[in-house]
Design a protein around this motif. Sequence first.
Motif, PDB file in Angstrom:
ATOM      1  N   ALA A 120       2.892   8.288   6.839  1.00 57.42           N
ATOM      2  CA  ALA A 120       4.303   8.731   6.358  1.00 57.42           C
ATOM      3  C   ALA A 120       4.058   9.236   5.118  1.00 57.42           C
ATOM      4  CB  ALA A 120       5.275   7.627   6.573  1.00 57.42           C
ATOM      5  N   ASN A 121       3.633   8.744   3.978  1.00 57.91           N
ATOM      6  CA  ASN A 121       3.510   9.313   2.823  1.00 57.91           C
ATOM      7  C   ASN A 121       2.527  10.612   2.963  1.00 57.91           C
ATOM      8  OD1 ASN A 121       3.082   6.222   2.272  1.00 57.91           O
ATOM      9  ND2 ASN A 121       4.084   6.952   0.545  1.00 57.91           N
ATOM     10  N   GLY A 122       1.539  10.683   3.397  1.00 58.21           N
ATOM     11  CA  GLY A 122       0.751  12.104   3.632  1.00 58.21           C
ATOM     12  C   GLY A 122       1.650  13.069   4.181  1.00 58.21           C
ATOM     13  N   LEU A 175       4.761  13.586   4.398  1.00 59.96           N
ATOM     14  CA  LEU A 175       5.873  14.228   3.331  1.00 59.96           C
ATOM     15  C   LEU A 175       5.339  14.852   2.132  1.00 59.96           C
ATOM     16  CD1 LEU A 175       8.334  10.931   3.096  1.00 59.96           C
ATOM     17  CD2 LEU A 175       8.521  13.046   4.401  1.00 59.96           C
ATOM     18  N   ALA A 176       4.285  14.582   1.661  1.00 63.20           N
ATOM     19  CA  ALA A 176       3.368  15.232   0.605  1.00 63.20           C
ATOM     20  C   ALA A 176       3.099  16.618   1.025  1.00 63.20           C
ATOM     21  CB  ALA A 176       2.146  14.510   0.118  1.00 63.20           C
ATOM     22  N   THR A 177       2.466  16.696   2.208  1.00 56.43           N
ATOM     23  CA  THR A 177       1.964  17.882   2.870  1.00 56.43           C
ATOM     24  C   THR A 177       3.212  18.902   3.210  1.00 56.43           C
ATOM     25  OG1 THR A 177       0.112  16.937   4.039  1.00 56.43           O
ATOM     26  CG2 THR A 177       0.968  19.167   4.867  1.00 56.43           C
ATOM     27  N   LEU A 178       4.335  18.178   3.667  1.00 61.47           N
ATOM     28  CA  LEU A 178       5.504  19.114   3.847  1.00 61.47           C
ATOM     29  C   LEU A 178       5.984  19.666   2.563  1.00 61.47           C
ATOM     30  CD1 LEU A 178       7.674  20.140   5.734  1.00 61.47           C
ATOM     31  CD2 LEU A 178       8.926  17.934   5.458  1.00 61.47           C
ATOM     32  N   THR A 179       5.890  18.971   1.420  1.00 57.76           N
ATOM     33  CA  THR A 179       6.694  19.444   0.203  1.00 57.76           C
ATOM     34  C   THR A 179       5.955  20.491  -0.240  1.00 57.76           C
ATOM     35  OG1 THR A 179       7.327  17.211  -0.541  1.00 57.76           O
ATOM     36  CG2 THR A 179       6.921  18.717  -2.081  1.00 57.76           C
ATOM     37  N   GLU A 180       4.379  20.642  -0.088  1.00 57.56           N
ATOM     38  CA  GLU A 180       3.799  21.702  -0.438  1.00 57.56           C
ATOM     39  C   GLU A 180       4.033  23.138   0.334  1.00 57.56           C
ATOM     40  OE1 GLU A 180       1.651  22.206  -3.027  1.00 57.56           O
ATOM     41  OE2 GLU A 180       2.585  20.304  -3.865  1.00 57.56           O
ATOM     42  N   LYS A 181       4.299  22.809   1.631  1.00 60.78           N
ATOM     43  CA  LYS A 181       4.268  23.869   2.594  1.00 60.78           C
ATOM     44  C   LYS A 181       5.733  24.571   2.531  1.00 60.78           C
ATOM     45  CE  LYS A 181       0.125  23.561   4.854  1.00 60.78           C
ATOM     46  NZ  LYS A 181      -0.728  24.637   4.537  1.00 60.78           N
ATOM     47  N   LEU A 182       6.638  23.670   2.244  1.00 61.45           N
ATOM     48  CA  LEU A 182       8.089  24.091   2.132  1.00 61.45           C
ATOM     49  C   LEU A 182       8.400  25.223   1.008  1.00 61.45           C
ATOM     50  CD1 LEU A 182      10.277  21.006   3.003  1.00 61.45           C
ATOM     51  CD2 LEU A 182      10.120  23.068   4.225  1.00 61.45           C
ATOM     52  N   LYS A 183       7.689  25.197  -0.173  1.00 62.27           N
ATOM     53  CA  LYS A 183       7.461  25.786  -1.033  1.00 62.27           C
ATOM     54  C   LYS A 183       7.604  27.319  -0.828  1.00 62.27           C
ATOM     55  CE  LYS A 183       5.936  22.520  -4.747  1.00 62.27           C
ATOM     56  NZ  LYS A 183       4.644  22.209  -5.399  1.00 62.27           N
ATOM     57  N   GLY A 228       9.337  11.216  -0.794  1.00 65.82           N
ATOM     58  CA  GLY A 228      10.703  11.404  -0.150  1.00 65.82           C
ATOM     59  C   GLY A 228      11.504  12.283  -1.158  1.00 65.82           C
ATOM     60  N   TYR A 229      11.436  12.110  -2.286  1.00 66.25           N
ATOM     61  CA  TYR A 229      12.161  12.928  -3.397  1.00 66.25           C
ATOM     62  C   TYR A 229      11.497  14.225  -3.381  1.00 66.25           C
ATOM     63  CZ  TYR A 229      14.932   9.049  -5.285  1.00 66.25           C
ATOM     64  OH  TYR A 229      15.994   7.982  -5.555  1.00 66.25           O
ATOM     65  N   GLY A 230      10.329  14.445  -3.353  1.00 65.42           N
ATOM     66  CA  GLY A 230       9.621  15.685  -3.599  1.00 65.42           C
ATOM     67  C   GLY A 230      10.220  16.631  -2.223  1.00 65.42           C
ATOM     68  N   VAL A 231      10.462  15.981  -1.005  1.00 64.18           N
ATOM     69  CA  VAL A 231      11.094  16.839   0.171  1.00 64.18           C
ATOM     70  C   VAL A 231      12.337  17.327  -0.163  1.00 64.18           C
ATOM     71  CG1 VAL A 231      11.466  16.521   2.441  1.00 64.18           C
ATOM     72  CG2 VAL A 231       9.433  15.596   1.808  1.00 64.18           C
ATOM     73  N   VAL A 232      13.254  16.229  -0.597  1.00 64.32           N
ATOM     74  CA  VAL A 232      14.788  16.435  -0.830  1.00 64.32           C
ATOM     75  C   VAL A 232      14.441  17.800  -1.880  1.00 64.32           C
ATOM     76  CG1 VAL A 232      16.730  15.650  -2.051  1.00 64.32           C
ATOM     77  CG2 VAL A 232      15.561  14.139  -0.462  1.00 64.32           C
ATOM     78  N   LYS A 233      13.772  17.703  -3.031  1.00 62.10           N
ATOM     79  CA  LYS A 233      13.815  18.644  -4.020  1.00 62.10           C
ATOM     80  C   LYS A 233      13.099  20.312  -3.454  1.00 62.10           C
ATOM     81  CE  LYS A 233      11.410  19.675  -8.568  1.00 62.10           C
ATOM     82  NZ  LYS A 233      10.532  20.826  -8.221  1.00 62.10           N
ATOM     83  N   SER A 234      12.467  20.047  -2.371  1.00 65.41           N
ATOM     84  CA  SER A 234      11.959  21.203  -1.900  1.00 65.41           C
ATOM     85  C   SER A 234      13.101  21.788  -0.875  1.00 65.41           C
ATOM     86  CB  SER A 234      10.842  20.977  -0.692  1.00 65.41           C
ATOM     87  OG  SER A 234       9.475  20.615  -1.674  1.00 65.41           O
ATOM     88  N   PHE A 235      13.878  20.997  -0.293  1.00 67.10           N
ATOM     89  CA  PHE A 235      15.328  21.367   0.289  1.00 67.10           C
ATOM     90  C   PHE A 235      16.037  21.935  -0.401  1.00 67.10           C
ATOM     91  CE2 PHE A 235      14.872  17.804   3.765  1.00 67.10           C
ATOM     92  CZ  PHE A 235      13.721  18.589   4.471  1.00 67.10           C
ATOM     93  N   VAL A 236      16.397  21.458  -1.681  1.00 63.67           N
ATOM     94  CA  VAL A 236      17.268  22.201  -2.746  1.00 63.67           C
ATOM     95  C   VAL A 236      16.809  23.376  -3.248  1.00 63.67           C
ATOM     96  CG1 VAL A 236      18.297  21.683  -4.902  1.00 63.67           C
ATOM     97  CG2 VAL A 236      18.193  19.824  -3.439  1.00 63.67           C
ATOM     98  N   ILE A 267       0.782  -1.106  -0.033  1.00 61.55           N
ATOM     99  CA  ILE A 267      -0.130  -0.088   0.048  1.00 61.55           C
ATOM    100  C   ILE A 267       0.896   1.288   0.044  1.00 61.55           C
ATOM    101  CG2 ILE A 267      -1.707   1.405   1.285  1.00 61.55           C
ATOM    102  CD1 ILE A 267      -2.855  -1.257   2.362  1.00 61.55           C
ATOM    103  N   SER A 268       2.026   1.256   0.904  1.00 61.09           N
ATOM    104  CA  SER A 268       2.851   2.410   0.817  1.00 61.09           C
ATOM    105  C   SER A 268       3.425   2.636  -0.602  1.00 61.09           C
ATOM    106  CB  SER A 268       4.076   2.050   2.018  1.00 61.09           C
ATOM    107  OG  SER A 268       4.700   3.219   1.992  1.00 61.09           O
ATOM    108  N   GLN A 269       3.660   1.535  -1.387  1.00 63.93           N
ATOM    109  CA  GLN A 269       4.565   1.597  -2.512  1.00 63.93           C
ATOM    110  C   GLN A 269       3.149   2.187  -3.633  1.00 63.93           C
ATOM    111  OE1 GLN A 269       6.138  -2.262  -3.738  1.00 63.93           O
ATOM    112  NE2 GLN A 269       7.564  -2.212  -1.841  1.00 63.93           N
ATOM    113  N   PHE A 270       2.395   1.753  -3.610  1.00 64.79           N
ATOM    114  CA  PHE A 270       0.900   2.290  -4.364  1.00 64.79           C
ATOM    115  C   PHE A 270       0.892   3.697  -4.158  1.00 64.79           C
ATOM    116  CE2 PHE A 270      -1.241  -1.975  -4.085  1.00 64.79           C
ATOM    117  CZ  PHE A 270      -0.486  -2.592  -5.184  1.00 64.79           C
ATOM    118  N   LYS A 271       0.894   4.017  -2.940  1.00 63.25           N
ATOM    119  CA  LYS A 271       0.717   5.440  -2.642  1.00 63.25           C
ATOM    120  C   LYS A 271       2.054   6.359  -3.136  1.00 63.25           C
ATOM    121  CE  LYS A 271      -1.615   6.775   1.083  1.00 63.25           C
ATOM    122  NZ  LYS A 271      -2.256   6.822   2.297  1.00 63.25           N
ATOM    123  N   SER A 272       3.163   5.884  -2.926  1.00 64.95           N
ATOM    124  CA  SER A 272       4.248   6.537  -3.242  1.00 64.95           C
ATOM    125  C   SER A 272       4.445   6.648  -4.870  1.00 64.95           C
ATOM    126  CB  SER A 272       5.594   5.829  -2.953  1.00 64.95           C
ATOM    127  OG  SER A 272       5.573   5.721  -1.530  1.00 64.95           O
TER     128      SER A 272
END
Length: 211
Positions: free
Chosen positions: A168-170, A172-180, A202-210, A123-128
Amino acid sequence: MKINLYENCTILDATKDMLGAIDNSDFSVEHIIVVPDRFSLQCEKLVLEILPCDAFFNVRVVNLTALSVELLSKLGVNLKKEELLSSGENLLLTQQAIENVWEDLLTFKKKNISFCYEISKLISQFKSSSIDPSGLNNKAKGSAGNKYHDLALIYNEYQSLLGERLDANGRLATLTEKLKESDVLKNCKIYFAQFEAFTKEGYGVVKSFVE
């Protein structure tokens, strides 16, 4: 913006090189080392061995899930404890989903904790991969079609039980949006070690950090 990549014969040696390059003399800058949870204790020991004794004033080790909860709080997303789903609760939720649809399953005949763990990872893989229950292959025939049918039922029930809570997926997805739109990491340096790969979130968060 500067990005450094540390390479060596092993991931552990590369991690040691990375830690050895940290200059923690400016205590206004926080150094955050992000590692998989299973590596956190080993990395904390490496920090003690490699960096000066005052390193723990502004150098810390954290896993990505814990960091996401912390940053969401700093970003004003005040998540209550009951809105967050731990890994253990995620497994229990998967177990409950299987139990709820048990009589309608065509192929799966197990519901022990090992089987629930494997389904939870799926399920985690599907969501990712941004696959929702309706996105599973419902045109497959025979045994494969029956398995898709069962997975879709369990996944759909899991989502229903999850409701508005964040796994966990949710998070990280929320964090990616907020970090922008935030400079919450302005005085931070982020380091990643021991990861073999990241999920899409996870890649989305790393991209936001960069960025």
